[in-house]
Design an enzyme around this catalytic site. Structure first.
Site, PDB file in Angstrom:
ATOM      1  N   CYS A 117       9.266  -2.767   1.686  1.00 48.90           N
ATOM      2  CA  CYS A 117       8.829  -2.292   0.555  1.00 48.90           C
ATOM      3  C   CYS A 117       9.069  -0.952   0.164  1.00 48.90           C
ATOM      4  CB  CYS A 117       7.267  -1.583   1.488  1.00 48.90           C
ATOM      5  SG  CYS A 117       6.202  -2.901   1.774  1.00 48.90           S
ATOM      6  N   HIS A 258       3.079   3.387  -2.817  1.00 45.11           N
ATOM      7  CA  HIS A 258       3.094   2.330  -2.387  1.00 45.11           C
ATOM      8  C   HIS A 258       1.220   1.646  -2.297  1.00 45.11           C
ATOM      9  CE1 HIS A 258       3.967  -1.243  -0.626  1.00 45.11           C
ATOM     10  NE2 HIS A 258       3.852  -1.352   0.764  1.00 45.11           N
ATOM     11  N   ASN A 288      -0.469  -5.808  -1.241  1.00 53.38           N
ATOM     12  CA  ASN A 288       0.613  -4.774  -0.511  1.00 53.38           C
ATOM     13  C   ASN A 288       1.592  -6.524  -1.394  1.00 53.38           C
ATOM     14  OD1 ASN A 288       2.639  -4.299   0.661  1.00 53.38           O
ATOM     15  ND2 ASN A 288       1.506  -3.452   2.254  1.00 53.38           N
TER      16      ASN A 288
END
Ligand code: UT7
Length: 331
Positions: A117, A258, A288
């Site tokens: 990520c 994020h 996500n």
């Protein structure tokens, strides 16, 4: 902090997500879950999913194409194409190579980076270093993830969380007007790697009938532990990067975190004492998307007019590795 004349800047952005929308109600039919649980625990309402034959390189190339269009830069002028992905289309060669071919960046060197990520932010740091050192002028950094390819659709603790998509930015020489990537902070804790990983399918544990029957090629996550570490690490990274940039949180126009969980975003921004109006959230629509999440959010924030040239951004990411970081950028 770097001198203004030697900065690199983010001069253009683009994004691409698949057309197919998968709602929480769709998941109610697949696993033991509810729209209420997913929405209240994560903030996710829907996510995108690739169609058959739509891959990481396709989304990457489209996001990259839109960033180049935004910049008015012909593909042949890209010198470096960096692709951050945890879902490469093949283990060899790099997915960046295929994206390069689709995009027609014929004069570019192309390679992948793997930092889950946090990968796109790490890539921005790399692009920043390449440009400020004088090595290159036009670096395209793309985050593209086909998470649907690595999810276990029998595991309700992971499959509802992720989505597919890609985002891109062009990093070029600063124009001396104060725009630029001011500071980056990056950290990794490999001792905690097992908290978010895919046990099988790599060189250490190649796929076998046994690994497949035990779903070991898919993402496994200790969600609660990752959650706790994410909050602490992202807050710390944000404070450090602001200090390096010589700023305080009140100088920041928009925080782009994020998009893993709305409760993580809320906890981090509350600790940093930043009001909701200065925090960008689109997790409700995309879930996500790993390393694509920040560049998708950045592109949307620009297109919605929430930020423009001169806006001061604080971006922060956390994920598998464990790897995390933060950047301060004047757009
Ligand atoms: O981007 C990479 C970094 N990743 C992250 O930042 C993710 C971090 N973690 C999280 O976002 C959260 O921990 C999750 C969303 C993964 C889970 O939320 P949580 O509030 O931490 O829930 P939990 O894991 O503590 O589970 C609570 C309960 C459990 O049931 P029991 O054991 O209390 O009976 C789970 O089995 O919720 C259950 N549960 C579900 N129930 C309905 C877990 N997933 C689901 C689900 N639907 N999809």
């Amino acid at each position: 902090m770097k001198h203004p004349t030697s900065r690199a800047m983010i001069s253009a952005t683009g994004m691409s997500v698949p057309d197919k929308v998968v709602t929480n109600a769709d998941f109610e039919r697949i696993v033991e879950t509810t729209d209420e649980w997913i929405t209240s625990r994560t903030g996710i309402r829907e996510r995108r999913m690739c169609a058959e034959g739509e891959n990481t390189a396709d989304m990457a190339a489209e996001a990259g194409r839109r960033a180049l269009e935004d910049a008015g830069l012909p593909p042949e002028d890209v010198e470096i194409l960096i692709l951050s992905t945890a879902t490469p289309d093949h283990l060899l060669p790099a997915t960046a190579c295929e994206a390069q071919a689709i995009l027609g960046c014929e004069n570019a060197a192309a390679f992948d980076i793997s930092a889950a990520c946090a990968g796109w932010l790490y890539g921005v740091a790399l692009a920043d270093a390449m440009v400020t050192s004088g090595m290159h002028d036009n670096v395209l950094i793309i985050g593209s993830e086909k998470m649907s390819a690595i999810l276990d659709y029998t595991d309700r603790t992971t499959c509802v969380l992720f989505g597919d998509g890609a985002g891109a930015a062009l990093v070029t020489r600063g124009n001396g007007n104060g725009r630029g990537i001011l500071a980056t902070h990056m950290r990794t804790n490999g001792r905690q790697a097992h908290l978010l990983w895919r046990p099988a399918g790599g060189a250490a544990m190649p796929s076998t009938d046994v690994t497949r029957s035990e779903h070991m090629e898919y993402v496994k996550q200790e969600g609660r532990e990752v959650f706790k570490q994410a909050v602490v690490a992202m807050e710390d990274s944000c404070r450090r990067v602001l200090e390096i940039a010589g700023m305080t949180i009140s100088d920041i126009d928009l925080v782009i975190p994020h998009q893993a969980n709305i409760r993580i975003i809320d906890a981090v921004t509350k600790r940093l004492e930043v009001d909701d109006e200065r925090v960008f959230v689109n997790i409700d629509r995309y879930g996500n998307t790993s390393s694509a999440s920040i560049p998708i959010a950045l592109d949307e924030a620009r297109r919605q007019g929430r930020v423009g040239a001169g806006s001061k951004l604080l971006m922060t990411a956390f994920g598998g590795g464990l790897a995390w970081g933060a950047s301060v950028v004047v757009l």
